[in-house]
Design an enzyme around this catalytic site. Sequence first.
Site, PDB file in Angstrom:
ATOM      1  N   LYS A  50       0.842  -1.207   0.000  1.00 13.25           N
ATOM      2  CA  LYS A  50       0.000   0.000   0.000  1.00 13.25           C
ATOM      3  C   LYS A  50       0.872   1.249   0.000  1.00 13.25           C
ATOM      4  CE  LYS A  50      -3.788  -2.433   2.263  1.00 13.25           C
ATOM      5  NZ  LYS A  50      -4.396  -2.859   3.523  1.00 13.25           N
ATOM      6  N   GLN A  94      -4.393  -1.269   9.673  1.00  7.48           N
ATOM      7  CA  GLN A  94      -4.328  -2.604   9.068  1.00  7.48           C
ATOM      8  C   GLN A  94      -4.974  -3.644   9.987  1.00  7.48           C
ATOM      9  OE1 GLN A  94      -3.161  -3.402   5.916  1.00  7.48           O
ATOM     10  NE2 GLN A  94      -3.951  -5.431   6.380  1.00  7.48           N
ATOM     11  N   ASP A 117     -10.687   3.180   4.268  1.00  5.27           N
ATOM     12  CA  ASP A 117     -11.085   1.767   4.171  1.00  5.27           C
ATOM     13  C   ASP A 117     -12.611   1.636   4.098  1.00  5.27           C
ATOM     14  OD1 ASP A 117      -9.267  -0.270   3.873  1.00  5.27           O
ATOM     15  OD2 ASP A 117      -8.719  -0.363   5.996  1.00  5.27           O
TER      16      ASP A 117
END
Length: 280
Positions: A50, A94, A117
Amino acid sequence: MSFLLLDGRATARALAPALRARVAALPRKPGLTVVIVGEDPASQVYVKTKGRRATANGFRSDTHRLPADTPQATLEALIDQLNADDGVDGILVQMPLPRHIDSAAVLSRILPEKDVDGFHVINSGLLAQGCPALVPCTPLGVMRMLARYELDLTGLEAVVLGRSNIVGRPMAMLLEQANATVTVCHSRTRNAADHLRRADLIVAAVGRPHFVTADMVKEGAIVVDVGINRLDDGSLVGDVDFEGVKDKCRAITPVPGGVGPMTIAMLMENTVTATERRQG
Ligand code: NAP
């Protein structure tokens, strides 16, 4: 029947120039901050990918690495600090977090406008009502890939396997908004195979290797495999028995190289969207 391979890498590449043009039009670079807690090897790889992709797209990107025994309060204090930092447009924590951490509390601590997200309850609620939201990257990526291959979903019988907040549930909402008729199957569904056999479109997100086999797939179906499962020999396979199923269907995603690259591409898009909205 010949099948159409839905290529996530090629689709992600095709979307990149438009994204870079949006970045170039911004007064300042988008800022993506990733937070990782602990040493989970798969998470370390995801975070690295990422960060690299963000930099390649012209973002400012940084990663906060915290030890596995980080207390909840310390993690929440970091989120508060990132929320208040004007140079941070997107915050990604994460998953999975260590067991002692209340993940839901952490996710709802992120400002919804920085929640790239798309996991915050506000963004889930906006999506559920069909309002502009930051949408979870994996289901958004599936929709973008189906659109790129001009697969019209109107009136299709869609079956989504899995009902997680990350994949299955938002996937079902997006398919319904695209005018498919959607059935969601989960671990308590009686005979999921019967539902699958009716489906014009299957999205498999169960996390079980080769769960969907040829006998469960209707001739001419579209099959999207979200699953990423590592076998004992180290190989990566999806939730669909690709070799068995591919000759029966109209279109199918491979694993790897299908949904995975689209997930990262959508994280980049969400970060640019968040930046554009924050800059008014
Ligand atoms: P998850 O949170 O573990 O959810 C799995 C879902 O599958 C649950 O809703 C569960 O039902 C359902 N399920 C389990 N066994 C089932 C069965 N026998 N029949 C029907 N449904 C069943 O997993 P997730 O986060 O959604 O991820 C799913 C898969 O996608 C994993 O392999 C993950 O690694 C992969 N993934 C890939 C990407 C990507 O970028 N490609 C992104 C995210 C996730 P219950 O709700 O009843 O427990």
